[in-house]
Motif scaffolding. Structure first.
Motif, PDB file in Angstrom:
ATOM      1  N   GLU A 133      17.312  43.396  12.265  1.00 53.76           N
ATOM      2  CA  GLU A 133      18.608  42.906  12.712  1.00 53.76           C
ATOM      3  C   GLU A 133      18.627  41.383  12.655  1.00 53.76           C
ATOM      4  N   PRO A 134      19.818  40.747  12.545  1.00 48.81           N
ATOM      5  CA  PRO A 134      19.870  39.280  12.513  1.00 48.81           C
ATOM      6  C   PRO A 134      19.183  38.665  13.732  1.00 48.81           C
ATOM      7  N   ALA A 135      18.207  37.826  13.466  1.00 47.83           N
ATOM      8  CA  ALA A 135      17.462  37.134  14.525  1.00 47.83           C
ATOM      9  C   ALA A 135      16.781  35.930  13.884  1.00 47.83           C
ATOM     10  N   PRO A 136      16.645  34.829  14.623  1.00 45.71           N
ATOM     11  CA  PRO A 136      16.000  33.643  14.046  1.00 45.71           C
ATOM     12  C   PRO A 136      14.517  33.861  13.785  1.00 45.71           C
ATOM     13  N   ALA A 241      18.699  26.392   8.164  1.00 48.75           N
ATOM     14  CA  ALA A 241      18.052  25.687   9.273  1.00 48.75           C
ATOM     15  C   ALA A 241      19.122  24.930  10.045  1.00 48.75           C
ATOM     16  N   PRO A 242      19.461  25.346  11.250  1.00 49.60           N
ATOM     17  CA  PRO A 242      20.517  24.664  12.014  1.00 49.60           C
ATOM     18  C   PRO A 242      20.112  23.242  12.386  1.00 49.60           C
ATOM     19  N   THR A 251      25.959  31.687  15.387  1.00 47.42           N
ATOM     20  CA  THR A 251      25.347  31.015  14.231  1.00 47.42           C
ATOM     21  C   THR A 251      24.485  31.991  13.437  1.00 47.42           C
ATOM     22  N   VAL A 252      23.667  32.736  14.147  1.00 57.21           N
ATOM     23  CA  VAL A 252      22.764  33.686  13.501  1.00 57.21           C
ATOM     24  C   VAL A 252      23.561  34.749  12.753  1.00 57.21           C
ATOM     25  N   ARG A 253      24.609  35.266  13.377  1.00 52.09           N
ATOM     26  CA  ARG A 253      25.433  36.301  12.736  1.00 52.09           C
ATOM     27  C   ARG A 253      26.199  35.726  11.550  1.00 52.09           C
ATOM     28  N   THR A 254      26.706  34.491  11.702  1.00 52.98           N
ATOM     29  CA  THR A 254      27.462  33.865  10.613  1.00 52.98           C
ATOM     30  C   THR A 254      26.575  33.634   9.397  1.00 52.98           C
ATOM     31  N   ALA A 255      25.392  33.096   9.629  1.00 54.73           N
ATOM     32  CA  ALA A 255      24.446  32.882   8.526  1.00 54.73           C
ATOM     33  C   ALA A 255      24.088  34.206   7.865  1.00 54.73           C
ATOM     34  N   LEU A 260      22.032  34.760   4.658  1.00 53.61           N
ATOM     35  CA  LEU A 260      20.953  33.842   5.018  1.00 53.61           C
ATOM     36  C   LEU A 260      20.311  34.234   6.348  1.00 53.61           C
ATOM     37  N   ARG A 261      19.018  33.992   6.442  1.00 56.05           N
ATOM     38  CA  ARG A 261      18.286  34.185   7.693  1.00 56.05           C
ATOM     39  C   ARG A 261      18.121  32.822   8.345  1.00 56.05           C
ATOM     40  N   THR A 262      18.416  32.729   9.638  1.00 58.55           N
ATOM     41  CA  THR A 262      18.265  31.467  10.374  1.00 58.55           C
ATOM     42  C   THR A 262      16.782  31.200  10.621  1.00 58.55           C
ATOM     43  N   VAL A 263      16.329  30.003  10.238  1.00 61.56           N
ATOM     44  CA  VAL A 263      14.916  29.657  10.390  1.00 61.56           C
ATOM     45  C   VAL A 263      14.788  28.350  11.164  1.00 61.56           C
ATOM     46  N   LEU A 264      13.830  28.320  12.079  1.00 60.49           N
ATOM     47  CA  LEU A 264      13.562  27.104  12.845  1.00 60.49           C
ATOM     48  C   LEU A 264      12.126  26.647  12.571  1.00 60.49           C
ATOM     49  N   TRP A 265      11.381  26.285  13.578  1.00 61.82           N
ATOM     50  CA  TRP A 265      10.031  25.790  13.324  1.00 61.82           C
ATOM     51  C   TRP A 265       9.086  26.231  14.425  1.00 61.82           C
TER      52      TRP A 265
END
Length: 338
Positions: A133-136, A241-242, A251-255, A260-265
């Protein structure tokens, strides 16, 4: 006429007796006896066995050792702390290919299995990252000995040439997350980055705090930059990457709706505060581990620290690379720590 002294003669007789005993009872006895009786001789070299053993014996040995070398795949999952964590491929021995390679090299059963020229097949996990499911994503799989190099570019370019040279010198690839406004003015520079083998990804268009925006504006910020990546650079991107790491569930759902998958660090160098380069390298050396995503920017600190960051990662037995390579389930075999 010169004669051999009794003492020298006695010494020669002792040496001859020792050689005969070694051939009958010592460590070379099996080889001597095999040669004498015209049987198969097996000689160890480099931890392997050079042999004339029959193919049936070799095949049976490979089949017996193969299960010991199998590694099961690891499924991608949603973690309570780290959110989406990618899976990691397992492996199994390709018995037919291994047998063929061993025959080409003239090897037989025995020796050190860890040094045998095994041929492996990768086994994909039942659950992959794109099935979650959509998740960062904050990190790669902890079983994969890779570290992702993330470079967010939203302003300035004076340090980029030097950083690109360092990456080339160190033979390392990175993922550059481009702010759309910067990208629209610097397409030629971005093309050179992509040409050098680096990955280009999405960092919104105007570097906003995404969580403060409504649905339509969030979509516009991501979509406009995605169009530049596609049409201006000809790349196929999968990451968002936000800016400033600021996002919300929308944001996660929109990406995700844009593919796209939301990625951070995992590890932030905080290089925008201009800490000493030596301190950044020390931080990476202390904290980098399998799956770590390292966040950087084109700053004077990172320009000076980048080579040290890459070397510190490799000294820990890890390989630096792009976000896609780090987050893929493909295997990267362990490299020995320096």
């Amino acid at each position: 006429m010169r004669t051999t002294s009794p003492i020298r003669l006695a010494a020669l007789l002792v040496c001859l007796a020792a050689l005969l005993a070694a051939g009958r009872y010592g460590p070379i006895a099996p080889y001597v006896q095999a040669v004498k009786s015209d049987k198969t001789a097996s000689i160890a070299f480099g931890g392997l066995e050079k042999t004339d053993a029959g193919p049936a014996d070799l095949a049976e040995w490979i089949k017996a050792e193969a299960p010991k070398l199998a590694i099961p795949p690891v499924d991608a999952k949603i973690d309570r702390v780290w959110k989406a964590i990618p899976g990691y491929n397992g492996r199994e021995v390709d018995i037919d290919a291994t047998l063929a390679r061993a025959k080409e090299l003239g090897l037989g059963p025995g020796g050190e299995p860890g040094r045998f020229p095994w041929v492996f097949r990768e086994l994909e996990p039942a659950v992959q990252l794109d099935q979650l499911e959509p998740a960062p994503v904050y990190r790669g799989n902890p079983n994969k000995p890779m570290v992702g190099l993330m470079i967010n570019v939203a302003w300035g370019d004076e340090y980029l040439p030097s950083m690109l040279k360092t990456l080339a010198d160190e033979k390392a690839k990175a993922t550059f997350f481009f702010d759309g406004t910067w990208l629209s003015k610097n397409l030629d520079k971005a093309r050179e980055i992509v040409k050098a083998g680096h990955e280009a990804s999405n960092h919104a268009y105007t570097h906003p705090n995404m969580s403060r925006l409504g649905a339509e504006r969030q979509r516009s910020e991501i979509a406009k930059t995605e169009a530049l990546l596609r049409d201006g650079l000809g790349t196929s991107n999968k990451w968002f990457a936000p800016p400033s790491g600021d996002f919300n569930e929308l944001t996660v759902r929109t990406a995700s709706g844009l593919g796209l998958r939301t990625v951070l660090w995992t590890l932030d160098t905080i290089d925008w505060k201009k800490p000493p380069a030596s301190g950044v390298v020390a931080k990476v050396s202390a904290q980098a581990e399998p799956g770590t995503l390292i966040l950087m920017h084109p700053t004077s600190t990172t320009e000076q620290a980048l080579a040290g960051i890459i070397r510190a990662v490799r000294e820990k037995g890890l390989e630096p690379g792009t976000v896609t390579d780090t987050l893929s389930s493909a295997r990267t075999e362990d490299r020995p720590a320096a």
